[in-house]
Design a protein around this motif. Structure first.
Motif, PDB file in Angstrom:
ATOM      1  N   ALA A  91       9.301  41.415 -44.107  1.00  0.00           N
ATOM      2  CA  ALA A  91       9.898  42.597 -43.401  1.00  0.00           C
ATOM      3  C   ALA A  91      10.823  43.246 -44.922  1.00  0.00           C
ATOM      4  CB  ALA A  91      10.925  42.987 -41.975  1.00  0.00           C
ATOM      5  N   LEU A  92      11.577  41.800 -46.066  1.00  0.00           N
ATOM      6  CA  LEU A  92      11.574  41.751 -46.684  1.00  0.00           C
ATOM      7  C   LEU A  92      11.067  42.765 -48.495  1.00  0.00           C
ATOM      8  CD1 LEU A  92      13.650  38.851 -46.855  1.00  0.00           C
ATOM      9  CD2 LEU A  92      14.339  41.406 -46.598  1.00  0.00           C
ATOM     10  N   ARG A  93       9.422  42.280 -48.157  1.00  0.00           N
ATOM     11  CA  ARG A  93       8.098  42.728 -48.549  1.00  0.00           C
ATOM     12  C   ARG A  93       8.478  44.504 -48.784  1.00  0.00           C
ATOM     13  NH1 ARG A  93       7.144  40.606 -52.902  1.00  0.00           N
ATOM     14  NH2 ARG A  93       6.933  37.853 -52.804  1.00  0.00           N
ATOM     15  N   ARG A  94       8.095  44.772 -47.308  1.00  0.00           N
ATOM     16  CA  ARG A  94       8.230  46.244 -47.059  1.00  0.00           C
ATOM     17  C   ARG A  94       9.704  46.408 -47.831  1.00  0.00           C
ATOM     18  NH1 ARG A  94       6.937  46.894 -41.134  1.00  0.00           N
ATOM     19  NH2 ARG A  94       7.949  44.296 -40.693  1.00  0.00           N
ATOM     20  N   LEU A  95      10.586  46.094 -47.338  1.00  0.00           N
ATOM     21  CA  LEU A  95      12.419  46.617 -48.061  1.00  0.00           C
ATOM     22  C   LEU A  95      11.631  46.980 -49.587  1.00  0.00           C
ATOM     23  CD1 LEU A  95      15.026  47.539 -47.881  1.00  0.00           C
ATOM     24  CD2 LEU A  95      15.782  44.721 -48.350  1.00  0.00           C
ATOM     25  N   GLU A  96      11.112  45.946 -50.172  1.00  0.00           N
ATOM     26  CA  GLU A  96      11.132  46.057 -51.511  1.00  0.00           C
ATOM     27  C   GLU A  96      10.428  47.411 -51.819  1.00  0.00           C
ATOM     28  OE1 GLU A  96      12.033  43.200 -54.139  1.00  0.00           O
ATOM     29  OE2 GLU A  96      10.210  42.840 -53.838  1.00  0.00           O
ATOM     30  N   ILE A  97       9.327  47.358 -51.121  1.00  0.00           N
ATOM     31  CA  ILE A  97       8.716  48.862 -51.206  1.00  0.00           C
ATOM     32  C   ILE A  97       9.230  50.623 -50.205  1.00  0.00           C
ATOM     33  CG2 ILE A  97       6.866  50.518 -50.346  1.00  0.00           C
ATOM     34  CD1 ILE A  97       5.158  47.951 -50.117  1.00  0.00           C
ATOM     35  N   ALA A  98      10.150  50.576 -49.637  1.00  0.00           N
ATOM     36  CA  ALA A  98      11.170  51.724 -49.745  1.00  0.00           C
ATOM     37  C   ALA A  98      11.604  51.906 -51.035  1.00  0.00           C
ATOM     38  CB  ALA A  98      11.896  51.393 -48.061  1.00  0.00           C
ATOM     39  N   ARG A  99      12.164  50.703 -51.263  1.00  0.00           N
ATOM     40  CA  ARG A  99      13.008  50.597 -52.471  1.00  0.00           C
ATOM     41  C   ARG A  99      12.548  51.336 -53.795  1.00  0.00           C
ATOM     42  NH1 ARG A  99      17.036  45.511 -54.282  1.00  0.00           N
ATOM     43  NH2 ARG A  99      14.926  44.994 -54.403  1.00  0.00           N
ATOM     44  N   ALA A 100      11.473  51.047 -54.200  1.00  0.00           N
ATOM     45  CA  ALA A 100      10.508  51.255 -54.863  1.00  0.00           C
ATOM     46  C   ALA A 100      10.255  52.629 -54.752  1.00  0.00           C
ATOM     47  CB  ALA A 100       9.181  50.269 -55.358  1.00  0.00           C
ATOM     48  N   LEU A 101      10.325  52.905 -53.889  1.00  0.00           N
ATOM     49  CA  LEU A 101       9.824  54.254 -53.307  1.00  0.00           C
ATOM     50  C   LEU A 101      11.144  55.201 -53.540  1.00  0.00           C
ATOM     51  CD1 LEU A 101       7.654  54.037 -50.415  1.00  0.00           C
ATOM     52  CD2 LEU A 101       7.040  55.258 -52.264  1.00  0.00           C
ATOM     53  N   ALA A 102      12.057  54.647 -53.358  1.00  0.00           N
ATOM     54  CA  ALA A 102      13.547  55.689 -53.534  1.00  0.00           C
ATOM     55  C   ALA A 102      13.627  56.447 -54.917  1.00  0.00           C
ATOM     56  CB  ALA A 102      14.726  54.908 -53.507  1.00  0.00           C
ATOM     57  N   THR A 103      12.896  56.199 -55.466  1.00  0.00           N
ATOM     58  CA  THR A 103      13.334  56.803 -57.341  1.00  0.00           C
ATOM     59  C   THR A 103      12.096  57.987 -56.343  1.00  0.00           C
ATOM     60  OG1 THR A 103      11.749  55.382 -57.842  1.00  0.00           O
ATOM     61  CG2 THR A 103      14.470  55.382 -58.747  1.00  0.00           C
ATOM     62  N   GLU A 104      11.069  58.538 -55.601  1.00  0.00           N
ATOM     63  CA  GLU A 104      10.365  59.479 -55.516  1.00  0.00           C
ATOM     64  C   GLU A 104       9.555  59.425 -56.617  1.00  0.00           C
ATOM     65  OE1 GLU A 104      11.187  60.581 -52.894  1.00  0.00           O
ATOM     66  OE2 GLU A 104      13.098  60.175 -52.668  1.00  0.00           O
ATOM     67  N   PRO A 105       8.556  58.004 -56.579  1.00  0.00           N
ATOM     68  CA  PRO A 105       7.502  57.828 -57.596  1.00  0.00           C
ATOM     69  C   PRO A 105       6.498  58.599 -57.406  1.00  0.00           C
ATOM     70  CG  PRO A 105       7.669  55.904 -56.359  1.00  0.00           C
ATOM     71  CD  PRO A 105       9.325  56.597 -55.538  1.00  0.00           C
ATOM     72  N   GLN A 106       5.772  59.037 -58.692  1.00  0.00           N
ATOM     73  CA  GLN A 106       4.186  59.863 -58.132  1.00  0.00           C
ATOM     74  C   GLN A 106       3.423  58.923 -58.643  1.00  0.00           C
ATOM     75  OE1 GLN A 106       3.788  62.759 -56.614  1.00  0.00           O
ATOM     76  NE2 GLN A 106       5.662  63.089 -57.039  1.00  0.00           N
ATOM     77  N   VAL A 107       3.920  57.643 -59.044  1.00  0.00           N
ATOM     78  CA  VAL A 107       3.225  56.392 -59.103  1.00  0.00           C
ATOM     79  C   VAL A 107       4.147  55.079 -58.347  1.00  0.00           C
ATOM     80  CG1 VAL A 107       1.253  55.025 -61.533  1.00  0.00           C
ATOM     81  CG2 VAL A 107       1.721  56.909 -61.114  1.00  0.00           C
ATOM     82  N   LEU A 108       2.919  54.430 -57.898  1.00  0.00           N
ATOM     83  CA  LEU A 108       3.570  53.207 -57.696  1.00  0.00           C
ATOM     84  C   LEU A 108       3.024  51.578 -57.750  1.00  0.00           C
ATOM     85  CD1 LEU A 108       5.905  52.118 -55.677  1.00  0.00           C
ATOM     86  CD2 LEU A 108       3.940  52.308 -53.792  1.00  0.00           C
ATOM     87  N   MET A 109       3.775  50.993 -58.696  1.00  0.00           N
ATOM     88  CA  MET A 109       3.157  49.830 -58.697  1.00  0.00           C
ATOM     89  C   MET A 109       4.082  48.569 -57.755  1.00  0.00           C
ATOM     90  SD  MET A 109       3.081  50.266 -63.109  1.00  0.00           S
ATOM     91  CE  MET A 109       2.016  49.584 -63.797  1.00  0.00           C
ATOM     92  N   LEU A 110       2.439  47.923 -57.376  1.00  0.00           N
ATOM     93  CA  LEU A 110       3.231  46.442 -56.322  1.00  0.00           C
ATOM     94  C   LEU A 110       2.517  45.861 -57.412  1.00  0.00           C
ATOM     95  CD1 LEU A 110       2.012  48.214 -53.103  1.00  0.00           C
ATOM     96  CD2 LEU A 110       4.686  48.383 -54.118  1.00  0.00           C
ATOM     97  N   ASP A 111       3.243  44.217 -57.411  1.00  0.00           N
ATOM     98  CA  ASP A 111       3.454  42.820 -57.525  1.00  0.00           C
ATOM     99  C   ASP A 111       2.577  42.022 -56.712  1.00  0.00           C
ATOM    100  OD1 ASP A 111       1.983  40.796 -59.547  1.00  0.00           O
ATOM    101  OD2 ASP A 111       3.820  41.277 -61.314  1.00  0.00           O
ATOM    102  N   GLU A 112       1.768  42.100 -56.075  1.00  0.00           N
ATOM    103  CA  GLU A 112       1.797  40.666 -55.245  1.00  0.00           C
ATOM    104  C   GLU A 112       2.512  40.998 -53.962  1.00  0.00           C
ATOM    105  OE1 GLU A 112       1.423  37.119 -56.116  1.00  0.00           O
ATOM    106  OE2 GLU A 112       0.949  36.936 -58.037  1.00  0.00           O
TER     107      GLU A 112
END
Ligand SMILES: Nc1ncnc2c1ncn2[C@@H]1O[C@H](COP(=O)(O)OP(=O)(O)OP(=O)(O)O)[C@@H](O)[C@H]1O
Ligand SMILES: [Mg+2]
Length: 260
Positions: A156-177
């Motif tokens: 769930a925390l890994r998914r939370l990190e993705i939610a947080r990365a999406l919070a700046t409304e990115p067009q490019v999302l980079m996910l490190d492991e």
């Protein structure tokens, strides 16, 4: 036109070339995986692209604009967002506040200055809070908006990190492991989430050692070894590439067999 393009990127630490002429590009709607053995330079490439390190050579373009040397908050404002290999979660805070704080920190210049303002940040206006709630639901954590992050399972925390990365409304999302530390069930759920984020029209760059995840959702793969690109292609090509099997996949397979 590609969303993100890196061309001939190099960086050295104390005379050791961590990246040596690396290039890749990724388009909206695509998942591009960057794989390779430990120490290959994957995180370093993320650090260079996301503005933490300045490359010693090469060019990086976001929607055709040169971005090398721009600081992370500027890149966030231009539509580039990333997660980190090590979880960056505030364990004492709720999920929704983690998303709000993450958004705020990415948009500002001074991390330290903002740390002292966390309580006010956590009381962000209703619009931000509503959007943060949507993002929590978007990553499959509906109903847990007010849960304290530290009480949630790792996946769930890994998914939370993705939610947080999406919070700046990115067009490019980079996910490190993003699947590091997740069990097979959590990893499968993450795979579906990451694929759907790309299918929404974002460009996703994925660094990951879980080959089942990589092979199942990537459109294209770039393989790094000791700072250089040793192969690039579709998942089926990479899986059967003798150089890649020798440098990485063979070793990974042996490790998995030893653990089983
Ligand atoms: N800030 C730094 N200072 C000195 N050396 C560094 C720095 N960052 C990375 N390196 C070196 O660069 C090389 C690449 O490291 P990097 O973390 O990018 O590998 P990686 O592919 O992400 O590995 P892993 O799969 O283990 O995460 C390593 O030799 C590492 O020690
Ligand atoms: Mg790494």
């Amino acid at each position: 036109m590609s969303s993100l393009r890196a061309h001939d990127v190099s960086i050295a630490f104390g005379g050791i070339k961590a990246l040596d002429g690396v290039g890749f590009d990724v388009m909206p709607g695509e998942v591009l995986a960057i794989i390779g053995p430990n120490g290959a330079g994957k995180t370093t490439l993320f650090n260079v692209v996301s503005g933490l390190y300045r490359p010693t050579g090469g060019h990086i373009e976001l929607d055709g604009r040169g971005i090398e040397g721009l600081p992370p908050h500027r890149l966030a404002g231009m539509g580039l967002s990333r997660t980190f290999q090590n979880l960056q979660v505030f364990t004492e805070m709720t999920l929704i506040d983690n998303v709000l704080v993450g958004r705020h920190l990415r948009e500002r210049h001074s991390f330290l200055g903002d740390l002292f303002r966390l309580p006010s940040v956590a009381r962000e206006n209703d619009t931000s809070r509503k959007r943060a709630g949507e993002l929590i639901r978007r990553v499959g954590l509906e109903g847990r908006e007010s849960a304290i992050a530290g009480t949630m399972p790792y996946g769930a925390l890994r998914r939370l990190e993705i939610a947080r990365a999406l919070a700046t409304e990115p067009q490019v999302l980079m996910l490190d492991e993003p699947a590091a530390g997740c069990n097979p069930f959590e990893t499968r759920e993450l795979a579906a989430l990451i694929r759907s984020i790309a299918d929404d029209g974002r460009a996703v760059v994925l660094v990951e050692h879980d080959m089942r995840l990589v092979m199942s959702i990537s459109d294209r793969i770039v393989v790094l070894d000791r700072g250089r690109v040793i192969a690039r292609g579709a998942p089926a090509d990479i899986r059967s590439n003798a150089t890649v099997v020798e440098a990485y996949l063979g070793r990974l397979g042996a490790e998995e067999a030893a653990r089983a």
